[in-house]
Design a protein around this motif. Structure first.
Motif, PDB file in Angstrom:
ATOM      1  N   ALA A 108      39.026   0.287 -33.463  1.00 57.05           N
ATOM      2  CA  ALA A 108      39.325   0.767 -31.984  1.00 57.05           C
ATOM      3  C   ALA A 108      39.690   2.156 -31.977  1.00 57.05           C
ATOM      4  O   ALA A 108      39.278   2.973 -31.023  1.00 57.05           O
ATOM      5  CB  ALA A 108      40.707  -0.088 -31.488  1.00 57.05           C
ATOM      6  N   ARG A 109      40.053   2.663 -33.128  1.00 56.16           N
ATOM      7  CA  ARG A 109      40.292   4.507 -32.960  1.00 56.16           C
ATOM      8  C   ARG A 109      38.830   4.986 -32.922  1.00 56.16           C
ATOM      9  O   ARG A 109      38.776   5.779 -32.220  1.00 56.16           O
ATOM     10  CB  ARG A 109      40.963   4.506 -34.369  1.00 56.16           C
ATOM     11  CG  ARG A 109      40.558   6.355 -34.609  1.00 56.16           C
ATOM     12  CD  ARG A 109      41.467   6.719 -35.618  1.00 56.16           C
ATOM     13  NE  ARG A 109      41.212   8.221 -35.822  1.00 56.16           N
ATOM     14  CZ  ARG A 109      41.633   9.013 -36.708  1.00 56.16           C
ATOM     15  NH1 ARG A 109      42.638   8.475 -37.694  1.00 56.16           N
ATOM     16  NH2 ARG A 109      41.579  10.353 -36.657  1.00 56.16           N
ATOM     17  N   HIS A 110      37.665   4.250 -33.751  1.00 55.00           N
ATOM     18  CA  HIS A 110      36.494   5.006 -33.568  1.00 55.00           C
ATOM     19  C   HIS A 110      35.491   4.356 -32.686  1.00 55.00           C
ATOM     20  O   HIS A 110      34.337   4.684 -32.631  1.00 55.00           O
ATOM     21  CB  HIS A 110      35.918   5.104 -35.280  1.00 55.00           C
ATOM     22  CG  HIS A 110      36.726   5.847 -36.089  1.00 55.00           C
ATOM     23  ND1 HIS A 110      36.665   7.251 -35.939  1.00 55.00           N
ATOM     24  CD2 HIS A 110      37.557   5.265 -36.958  1.00 55.00           C
ATOM     25  CE1 HIS A 110      37.608   7.518 -36.888  1.00 55.00           C
ATOM     26  NE2 HIS A 110      37.937   6.404 -37.595  1.00 55.00           N
ATOM     27  N   GLY A 111      36.180   3.475 -31.725  1.00 55.88           N
ATOM     28  CA  GLY A 111      35.156   3.100 -30.872  1.00 55.88           C
ATOM     29  C   GLY A 111      33.923   2.133 -31.102  1.00 55.88           C
ATOM     30  O   GLY A 111      32.758   2.186 -30.715  1.00 55.88           O
ATOM     31  N   ARG A 112      34.210   1.197 -32.169  1.00 57.22           N
ATOM     32  CA  ARG A 112      33.436   0.457 -32.830  1.00 57.22           C
ATOM     33  C   ARG A 112      33.724  -0.995 -32.657  1.00 57.22           C
ATOM     34  O   ARG A 112      35.148  -1.396 -32.763  1.00 57.22           O
ATOM     35  CB  ARG A 112      33.066   0.989 -34.170  1.00 57.22           C
ATOM     36  CG  ARG A 112      32.275   2.120 -34.367  1.00 57.22           C
ATOM     37  CD  ARG A 112      32.229   2.410 -35.967  1.00 57.22           C
ATOM     38  NE  ARG A 112      31.356   3.885 -36.243  1.00 57.22           N
ATOM     39  CZ  ARG A 112      30.079   3.753 -36.486  1.00 57.22           C
ATOM     40  NH1 ARG A 112      29.559   2.578 -36.458  1.00 57.22           N
ATOM     41  NH2 ARG A 112      29.434   4.735 -36.535  1.00 57.22           N
ATOM     42  N   PRO A 113      32.938  -1.848 -32.922  1.00 60.15           N
ATOM     43  CA  PRO A 113      33.558  -3.160 -33.075  1.00 60.15           C
ATOM     44  C   PRO A 113      33.857  -3.511 -34.645  1.00 60.15           C
ATOM     45  O   PRO A 113      33.747  -2.727 -35.598  1.00 60.15           O
ATOM     46  CB  PRO A 113      32.133  -4.165 -32.693  1.00 60.15           C
ATOM     47  CG  PRO A 113      30.918  -3.374 -33.210  1.00 60.15           C
ATOM     48  CD  PRO A 113      31.529  -1.965 -32.659  1.00 60.15           C
TER      49      PRO A 113
END
Length: 397
Positions: A108-113
């Protein structure tokens, strides 16, 4: 801009692998396994010299009783938002570690699944997994000077490693054109340890291509802060459009968790699955997973920005003091938690500093440097003043 490519022919002379494939014959014999080679500025072969000790790290310099400017780990008290969940996790040690919540938080921090995150026992384990899982890489290249563990892990896994040596006269800046086009595994640091250079994201992105795994070591990305930027300038951590990209991150530097061993890899899910297959079961402990979850929180990210801003001011102070010393040259434009300096006879100066109670990092264990280089960790301004006053005294003597 110039760079030095050091390497031996052999595996690199084979045809390039098909797109999406790293190496075509995992059973190929590696006659040059464990070897390395180098090429100098302009592409000429680099001068022969003693092979750097890749296993030497700053903790060897920072022996008890010395003021530690050799290790790039903060030693401030752990904040409650981090200490509390780590301590609370000790009540759950009877259960096997569950990486799910920490993986989701980092994603979530890096905008990834979540499937694009692999948690590791420190960044160093990530390099070992890469080296072991990608044994079929035909032409691995490491951009130096940089942290030595990526090359050490490759050599331990039997790879013949080629080095691209960046040019100190050019501020150790990366020229993507110097990396061989058929290199199918490329490793580079950003910001780079020990040079403290922050390469432009565009230069790193130019290295990505089908059929290549591009490993960007961002262990110190959270130490960087550009004026007016609320984030990590030049980071590729959120880039999902670059083929074969693996970003290596560490949580041990800013938050003083070197003894806990926690880091992670970011990349395409299928590629991370290959690495996960080489990882031991339950490799990351429950307390380390609690730390990963806490350090991915908005509270942690905001705190990182405050620390990075303070670090920038302390770094500027260190650079100003060093720049005023006779014969001392600060390399490039430092952007991280350490500064690289050049001065003839620096290794003798390092020995004199040790005699007077101060530890700094020797440069001759980094490929592309030598005994006239020293790495100095950024500390508070009072410590810097005391250090540079002693350094001036030693240089004058």
């Amino acid at each position: 801009m110039r760079a030095e490519l050091i390497g031996t022919p052999g595996p690199g002379t084979d045809p390039a692998p098909e797109p999406g494939v790293v190496g075509a014959d995992p059973a190929r014999a590696r006659d040059a396994a464990g070897a390395s080679s180098s090429v100098g500025p302009g592409g000429a072969a680099g001068p022969a010299g003693p092979e750097p000790d890749l296993a030497h790290h700053g903790d060897v310099e920072a022996t008890p009783g010395l003021v530690d400017l050799a290790v790039n780990v903060r030693r401030d008290p752990m904040p409650d938002w981090l200490a509390d969940p780590v301590v609370a996790s000790l009540a759950d040690l009877a259960a096997y570690p569950d990486p799910g919540p920490a993986r989701a938080a980092v994603a979530a921090r890096h905008g990834r699944p979540p499937e694009e995150v692999l948690l590791t026992a420190g960044a160093a384990e990530g390099f070992v997994l890469i080296a072991r899982a990608l044994r079929d890489a035909r032409r691995p290249v490491v951009v130096h000077p940089q942290f030595t563990e990526p090359e050490a892990a490759l050599r331990a896994a039997g790879h013949a490693v080629e080095r691209v040596l960046l040019d100190p006269a050019d501020g150790f800046r990366l020229d993507p054109a110097r990396v061989p086009a058929d290199a199918d595994l490329v490793m580079v640091g950003n910001p780079t340890n020990p040079t403290s250079v922050l390469h432009p994201a565009a230069a790193l992105a130019a290295l990505a291509r089908p059929g290549r795994v591009l490993v960007v070591d961002e262990a110190f990305a959270d130490t960087t802060l550009a004026p007016g930027v609320d984030g990590e300038p030049e980071s590729l951590a959120a880039r999902r459009d670059l083929p074969g990209l693996l970003v290596v991150r560490s949580l041990t530097k800013t938050w003083g968790l070197a003894g806990l061993r926690i880091g992670y890899l970011l990349g395409e899910g299928g590629l991370l699955a290959r690495l996960a297959a080489a990882q031991p079961l339950w490799a990351v402990s429950t307390p380390a997973l609690a730390a990963a979850t806490a350090c991915a929180s908005p509270t942690a990210v905001a705190a990182e920005r405050v620390i990075a801003a303070r670090l920038a001011a302390d770094r500027d102070h260190l650079v100003a003091r060093l720049s005023g010393l006779p014969g001392v040259r600060v390399a490039g434009h430092p952007a991280s938690a350490f500064v690289l300096i050049h001065r003839p006879g620096a290794d003798r100066v390092r020995e004199r500093l040790r005699e007077r109670g101060w530890a700094v990092r020797r440069g001759d264990s980094f490929p592309g440097l030598g005994p006239d280089w020293l790495r100095i960790a950024v500390r508070d301004q009072a410590t810097t003043d005391a250090f540079t006053e002693l350094l001036a005294e030693i240089l004058e003597a």
